[in-house]
Design an enzyme around this catalytic site. Structure first.
Site, PDB file in Angstrom:
ATOM      1  N   ASP A 196       0.786  -1.222   0.108  1.00  0.00           N
ATOM      2  CA  ASP A 196      -0.075   0.031  -0.146  1.00  0.00           C
ATOM      3  C   ASP A 196       0.874   1.319  -0.057  1.00  0.00           C
ATOM      4  O   ASP A 196       2.091   1.176   0.103  1.00  0.00           O
ATOM      5  CB  ASP A 196      -0.867   0.054   1.160  1.00  0.00           C
ATOM      6  CG  ASP A 196      -2.230   0.668   0.723  1.00  0.00           C
ATOM      7  OD1 ASP A 196      -2.432   1.355   0.296  1.00  0.00           O
ATOM      8  OD2 ASP A 196      -3.224   0.291   1.608  1.00  0.00           O
TER       9      ASP A 196
ATOM     10  N   TRP B   1      -2.905   2.977  -5.818  1.00  0.00           N
ATOM     11  CA  TRP B   1      -4.240   3.657  -6.139  1.00  0.00           C
ATOM     12  C   TRP B   1      -4.312   4.380  -7.312  1.00  0.00           C
ATOM     13  O   TRP B   1      -4.940   5.539  -7.940  1.00  0.00           O
ATOM     14  CB  TRP B   1      -4.569   4.705  -5.264  1.00  0.00           C
ATOM     15  CG  TRP B   1      -4.578   4.237  -3.813  1.00  0.00           C
ATOM     16  CD1 TRP B   1      -4.854   2.961  -3.240  1.00  0.00           C
ATOM     17  CD2 TRP B   1      -3.710   5.073  -2.859  1.00  0.00           C
ATOM     18  NE1 TRP B   1      -4.299   2.858  -1.866  1.00  0.00           N
ATOM     19  CE2 TRP B   1      -3.663   4.072  -1.861  1.00  0.00           C
ATOM     20  CE3 TRP B   1      -3.097   6.155  -2.796  1.00  0.00           C
ATOM     21  CZ2 TRP B   1      -3.008   4.567  -0.254  1.00  0.00           C
ATOM     22  CZ3 TRP B   1      -2.344   6.697  -1.652  1.00  0.00           C
ATOM     23  CH2 TRP B   1      -2.661   5.816  -0.506  1.00  0.00           C
ATOM     24  N   GLY B   2      -3.466   3.698  -8.523  1.00  0.00           N
ATOM     25  CA  GLY B   2      -3.520   4.144  -9.835  1.00  0.00           C
ATOM     26  C   GLY B   2      -2.711   5.641 -10.013  1.00  0.00           C
ATOM     27  O   GLY B   2      -3.076   6.205 -10.844  1.00  0.00           O
TER      28      GLY B   2
ATOM     29  N   ASP C 272      -9.999   3.196  -3.792  1.00  0.00           N
ATOM     30  CA  ASP C 272     -10.715   1.935  -3.465  1.00  0.00           C
ATOM     31  C   ASP C 272     -12.028   1.811  -4.104  1.00  0.00           C
ATOM     32  O   ASP C 272     -12.778   2.746  -3.927  1.00  0.00           O
ATOM     33  CB  ASP C 272     -10.849   2.029  -1.894  1.00  0.00           C
ATOM     34  CG  ASP C 272      -9.585   1.863  -1.113  1.00  0.00           C
ATOM     35  OD1 ASP C 272      -8.460   1.945  -1.816  1.00  0.00           O
ATOM     36  OD2 ASP C 272      -9.426   1.852  -0.011  1.00  0.00           O
TER      37      ASP C 272
HETATM   38  C1  GLA Z   1      -6.066   1.318   1.349  1.00  0.00           C
HETATM   39  C2  GLA Z   1      -6.189   0.485   0.238  1.00  0.00           C
HETATM   40  C3  GLA Z   1      -6.935  -0.641   0.767  1.00  0.00           C
HETATM   41  C4  GLA Z   1      -7.070  -1.634   2.093  1.00  0.00           C
HETATM   42  C5  GLA Z   1      -6.755  -0.333   2.989  1.00  0.00           C
HETATM   43  C6  GLA Z   1      -6.209  -1.015   4.348  1.00  0.00           C
HETATM   44  O1  GLA Z   1      -7.211   1.879   1.375  1.00  0.00           O
HETATM   45  O2  GLA Z   1      -6.376   0.970  -1.044  1.00  0.00           O
HETATM   46  O3  GLA Z   1      -7.346  -1.858  -0.324  1.00  0.00           O
HETATM   47  O4  GLA Z   1      -5.990  -2.128   1.991  1.00  0.00           O
HETATM   48  O5  GLA Z   1      -5.815   0.594   2.661  1.00  0.00           O
HETATM   49  O6  GLA Z   1      -5.926   0.073   5.478  1.00  0.00           O
END
Ligand code: GLA
Length: 405
Positions: free
Chosen positions: A160, A200-201, A221
């Site tokens: 992440d 996230w792109g 997300d």
């Molecule tokens: C981010 C990621 C999610 C998830 C959360 C966990 O938002 O994009 O997919 O893993 O963190 O905290």
């Protein structure tokens, strides 16, 4: 002696973790770590229960369900734990430590059991100072953490992007500069570990992601509603060309089974992720699946499209007389190449009704009669076109044999 040196050199060359590729229309080195030749299939706990699902018992119950429901035999292999599995502090040697309340026997005891069931185990980490949930991030600990994962038998690492720049998100930080650090750590960890990039792109990751990870999130997300599913799929159509064996656009974890999507929407969500060659990572309690959801995710025809060895993603095409696709809203007409045919997706985006496709409009087909099968209805026929009555937001997934009959 000479032959020993030669064999050693050969071993190094054949284990090179990159391959030359022209997939993006230019020469590049794509990651070739032997993993993710087709998009990943599995489960992750986040959409099911956020932090509450990051436990040994949830992982083991999911693994048992994969076996007993016949999902393992269909290729669902990855049991992935998301954020909040760790203790808030590293140990005195700087190692990540599993939360003892959630992992009473540690992580390795669980990965061993999961491996004994013929499945694979995934964990979650973060490129920044902390994970999004406030647990230790890997910044400055990349090499050490890669070795820890390998020693635990971890097969998949979702990485992440929180707290990498200023504040919670990655403001001011360019992800292309620091995601390769963890790639290299995993490559040197002594264990093949699937690298699932979750930034996230950002920074047009689809352009360079193929040289860094086995998959890369291409959006923020996913939310548990049709609008979110539709807008992610619409964006995926604009970057389909970057998907290839070893590295795929990740449209995010599934929302099937989570109580907000209709049956039609669950079919379209699954069908779109399959033809777009996204990882299909279920995000619901696998021990409580409705029969209708189970039937969708066990559809052998659609799984064979998803796992087709060609690994090319479908995108939109414009039939004669139809309005052009916009890229920002979901478009009804999709097609893409398969190793042994063409896949077509038809989605009842705005209204229920009759949706049809003339094969002469479809890239890769043309004039003539073709044999086809639709995988949700089980319909098969020969012809120059195919048509289906679809309820609102439902989808038809059609495989067409490439040679005219
Ligand atoms: C981010 C990621 C999610 C998830 C959360 C966990 O938002 O994009 O997919 O893993 O963190 O905290």
């Amino acid at each position: 002696m000479i032959s020993k040196i030669f064999i050693a050199l050969l071993a190094i060359v054949s284990a090179a973790p990159f391959r030359d590729s022209y997939e993006n229309g230019r020469l590049e080195k794509r990651l070739d770590n032997g993993l993710g030749k087709t998009p990943a299939l599995g489960w992750n706990g986040w959409n099911q229960g956020q932090c509450n699902a990051a436990t040994a018992s949830t992982a083991l119950n999911t693994a048992k369900a994969f076996v007993s429901l016949g999902l393992k035999d269909l290729g669902y292999l990855y049991v992935n734990i998301d954020d909040c599995w760790a203790s808030k502090a590293r140990d005195s040697a700087g190692n990540l430590v599993p939360d003892p309340a959630k992992w009473p026997n540690g992580i390795k005891a669980v990965t061993d059991q999961i491996h004994d069931m013929g499945l694979k185990m995934g964990l979650y980490g973060d490129a920044g100072r902390e994970t999004c949930g406030g647990y230790p991030g890997s910044q400055g600990h990349e090499v050490q953490d890669g070795k820890t994962l390998a020693s635990w038998g971890v097969d998949y690492w979702k990485y992440d992007n929180c707290y990498t720049g200023t504040g919670f998100n990655n403001a001011g930080a360019n992800t292309s500069t620091y995601y390769p650090t963890m790639r290299d750590s995993l490559l040197n960890s002594g264990r093949p570990i699937f690298f699932s990039m979750c930034q996230w792109g950002r920074d047009n990751v689809w352009i360079w992601g193929g040289s860094v990870g086995n998959s890369w999130r291409m959006s923020d997300d996913i939310q548990n509603n049709w609008g979110s599913v539709a807008s992610i799929a619409a964006k995926a159509a604009t970057i389909a060309q970057y998907a290839a064996p070893g590295g795929f656009n990740d449209l995010d974890m599934m929302q099937l089974g989570n109580g907000k999507l209709s049956g039609n929407e669950e079919r379209a969500h699954f069908g779109l992720w399959a033809i777009a060659k996204s990882p299909i990572i279920m995000g619901t309690d696998m021990t409580k699946l409705a029969t209708s959801t189970l039937e969708i995710i066990k559809n052998k025809g659609i799984l064979s499209i998803h796992q087709d060895p060609l690994g090319k993603a479908a995108t939109t095409f414009q039939p004669s007389g139809a309005a052009a696709p916009s890229g920002s809203s979901l478009y009804p007409y999709w097609a893409g190449p398969l190793s042994d045919g063409i896949v077509i997706g038809l989605i009842a985006v705005d209204k229920a009704g009759n949706y049809s496709v003339n094969f002469s409009d479809v890239p890769g087909l043309g004039n003539g009669s073709f044999s086809w099968a639709e995988f949700y209805s089980g319909k098969t026929a020969n012809g120059t076109s195919a048509s289906f009555e679809l309820g609102l937001h439902d989808m038809a997934v059609i495989k067409v044999n490439k040679s005219a009959v």
